[in-house]
Design a protein around this motif. Structure first.
Motif, PDB file in Angstrom:
ATOM      1  N   GLU A  43      82.929 -36.896 111.188  1.00 24.75           N
ATOM      2  CA  GLU A  43      81.553 -37.161 110.751  1.00 24.75           C
ATOM      3  C   GLU A  43      81.527 -37.666 109.306  1.00 24.75           C
ATOM      4  O   GLU A  43      80.726 -38.537 108.963  1.00 24.75           O
ATOM      5  CB  GLU A  43      80.685 -35.908 110.876  1.00 24.75           C
ATOM      6  N   THR A  44      82.411 -37.127 108.452  1.00 27.73           N
ATOM      7  CA  THR A  44      82.478 -37.605 107.066  1.00 27.73           C
ATOM      8  C   THR A  44      82.837 -39.079 107.038  1.00 27.73           C
ATOM      9  O   THR A  44      82.213 -39.874 106.324  1.00 27.73           O
ATOM     10  CB  THR A  44      83.522 -36.795 106.254  1.00 27.73           C
ATOM     11  N   HIS A  48      80.442 -42.113 105.675  1.00 25.06           N
ATOM     12  CA  HIS A  48      80.922 -42.984 104.599  1.00 25.06           C
ATOM     13  C   HIS A  48      80.836 -44.446 105.029  1.00 25.06           C
ATOM     14  O   HIS A  48      80.548 -45.319 104.204  1.00 25.06           O
ATOM     15  CB  HIS A  48      82.356 -42.609 104.203  1.00 25.06           C
ATOM     16  N   ARG A  49      81.079 -44.719 106.306  1.00 24.61           N
ATOM     17  CA  ARG A  49      80.947 -46.100 106.816  1.00 24.61           C
ATOM     18  C   ARG A  49      79.491 -46.533 106.858  1.00 24.61           C
ATOM     19  O   ARG A  49      79.171 -47.688 106.581  1.00 24.61           O
ATOM     20  CB  ARG A  49      81.563 -46.197 108.212  1.00 24.61           C
ATOM     21  N   ILE A  50      78.598 -45.602 107.223  1.00 24.09           N
ATOM     22  CA  ILE A  50      77.166 -45.925 107.296  1.00 24.09           C
ATOM     23  C   ILE A  50      76.584 -46.125 105.902  1.00 24.09           C
ATOM     24  O   ILE A  50      75.775 -47.026 105.682  1.00 24.09           O
ATOM     25  CB  ILE A  50      76.407 -44.803 108.043  1.00 24.09           C
ATOM     26  N   HIS A  51      76.990 -45.292 104.968  1.00 20.86           N
ATOM     27  CA  HIS A  51      76.441 -45.316 103.607  1.00 20.86           C
ATOM     28  C   HIS A  51      77.568 -45.528 102.595  1.00 20.86           C
ATOM     29  O   HIS A  51      77.965 -44.593 101.896  1.00 20.86           O
ATOM     30  CB  HIS A  51      75.722 -43.987 103.299  1.00 20.86           C
ATOM     31  N   PRO A  52      78.090 -46.757 102.492  1.00 19.58           N
ATOM     32  CA  PRO A  52      79.205 -46.986 101.554  1.00 19.58           C
ATOM     33  C   PRO A  52      78.812 -46.732 100.099  1.00 19.58           C
ATOM     34  O   PRO A  52      79.667 -46.498  99.258  1.00 19.58           O
ATOM     35  CB  PRO A  52      79.591 -48.449 101.791  1.00 19.58           C
ATOM     36  N   GLN A  58      78.674 -36.743  98.865  1.00 16.77           N
ATOM     37  CA  GLN A  58      77.432 -36.890  99.628  1.00 16.77           C
ATOM     38  C   GLN A  58      77.727 -37.064 101.113  1.00 16.77           C
ATOM     39  O   GLN A  58      77.053 -36.477 101.954  1.00 16.77           O
ATOM     40  CB  GLN A  58      76.621 -38.098  99.113  1.00 16.77           C
ATOM     41  N   ALA A  59      78.738 -37.886 101.421  1.00 19.74           N
ATOM     42  CA  ALA A  59      79.110 -38.091 102.827  1.00 19.74           C
ATOM     43  C   ALA A  59      79.620 -36.786 103.433  1.00 19.74           C
ATOM     44  O   ALA A  59      79.297 -36.456 104.583  1.00 19.74           O
ATOM     45  CB  ALA A  59      80.179 -39.187 102.939  1.00 19.74           C
ATOM     46  N   GLU A  60      80.398 -36.017 102.659  1.00 17.63           N
ATOM     47  CA  GLU A  60      80.910 -34.741 103.155  1.00 17.63           C
ATOM     48  C   GLU A  60      79.782 -33.745 103.401  1.00 17.63           C
ATOM     49  O   GLU A  60      79.809 -33.005 104.379  1.00 17.63           O
ATOM     50  CB  GLU A  60      81.926 -34.162 102.165  1.00 17.63           C
ATOM     51  N   GLN A  61      78.780 -33.719 102.502  1.00 21.26           N
ATOM     52  CA  GLN A  61      77.660 -32.787 102.680  1.00 21.26           C
ATOM     53  C   GLN A  61      76.844 -33.155 103.919  1.00 21.26           C
ATOM     54  O   GLN A  61      76.465 -32.285 104.710  1.00 21.26           O
ATOM     55  CB  GLN A  61      76.761 -32.786 101.436  1.00 21.26           C
TER      56      GLN A  61
END
Length: 194
Positions: A43-44, A48-52, A58-61
């Motif tokens: 999911e991380t 990260h791919r969706i929101h570079p 932030q991606a981890e949270q």
């Protein structure tokens, strides 16, 4: 950071297995931690791919939030289900309630992602929806294939289910005809390929 958390999960899993108590329970909990850790890492990567433009943290949270909602967790079980698990007669119903919760939250998440203007997020939403539809129909497909290979008709399966214990009469699963003419029931209730 993802490797740190995965390493922490491995450490916790190892300590759980060493710490006494019920070995099967501890092994299940350790495996559950590893499963959720791998899902969190996936999911991380997706976030990260969706929101570079997001930081890794932030991606981890966001991945942690998604993992907590979309995967089995006692933390997310309704109070009614938690209370029911203490009653020996209600225990068989706790797992189906959790599956229903996961299916609902996955469908809602997929719906929101499909409506996104971000093409990567929209593709992930379609992937989740396709996975949900596949798992929802998996039981039916496997049952039909098993009937075909075992030579069991739908009427015979219905008759066999009538003589099963009440908690298996509507359970997901299929019958297998053995060489001696008797039947085995292979339950699929606890299979969740998502």
């Amino acid at each position: 950071a993802a490797l740190d958390i995965m390493g922490a999960n491995l450490g916790v899993a190892g300590r759980m297995l060493k710490g006494g108590g019920s070995i099967p329970k501890k092994a299940f909990e350790a495996g559950d931690l590893l499963f959720k850790g791998s899902k969190w890492m996936w999911e991380t990567d997706q976030q990260h791919r969706i929101h570079p433009e997001w930081s890794r943290e932030q991606a981890e949270q966001e991945a942690a939030n998604i993992t907590n909602v979309l995967y089995p967790s006692r933390r997310n079980q309704a109070a009614m289900v938690v209370a029911a698990r203490r009653n020996v007669f209600a225990t068989p119903f706790a797992f189906p309630f959790e599956i229903a919760r996961i299916q609902y939250t996955t469908a809602m998440r997929a719906s929101n992602e499909i409506r996104s203007t971000n093409p990567t997020e929209r593709a992930l939403g379609y992937k989740r929806l396709l996975g949900l539809m596949a798992t929802a129909n998996l039981d039916t497909g496997v049952r039909h294939a098993a009937r075909l290979f075992s030579g069991i008709s739908a009427d015979q399966e219905e008759d066999l289910r009538k003589v099963m214990p009440w908690y298996y009469q509507n359970a997901a699963g299929f019958f297998r005809k053995k060489a001696d003419g008797t039947y085995d029931f292979i339950p699929m209730t606890f299979i969740n390929p998502m």
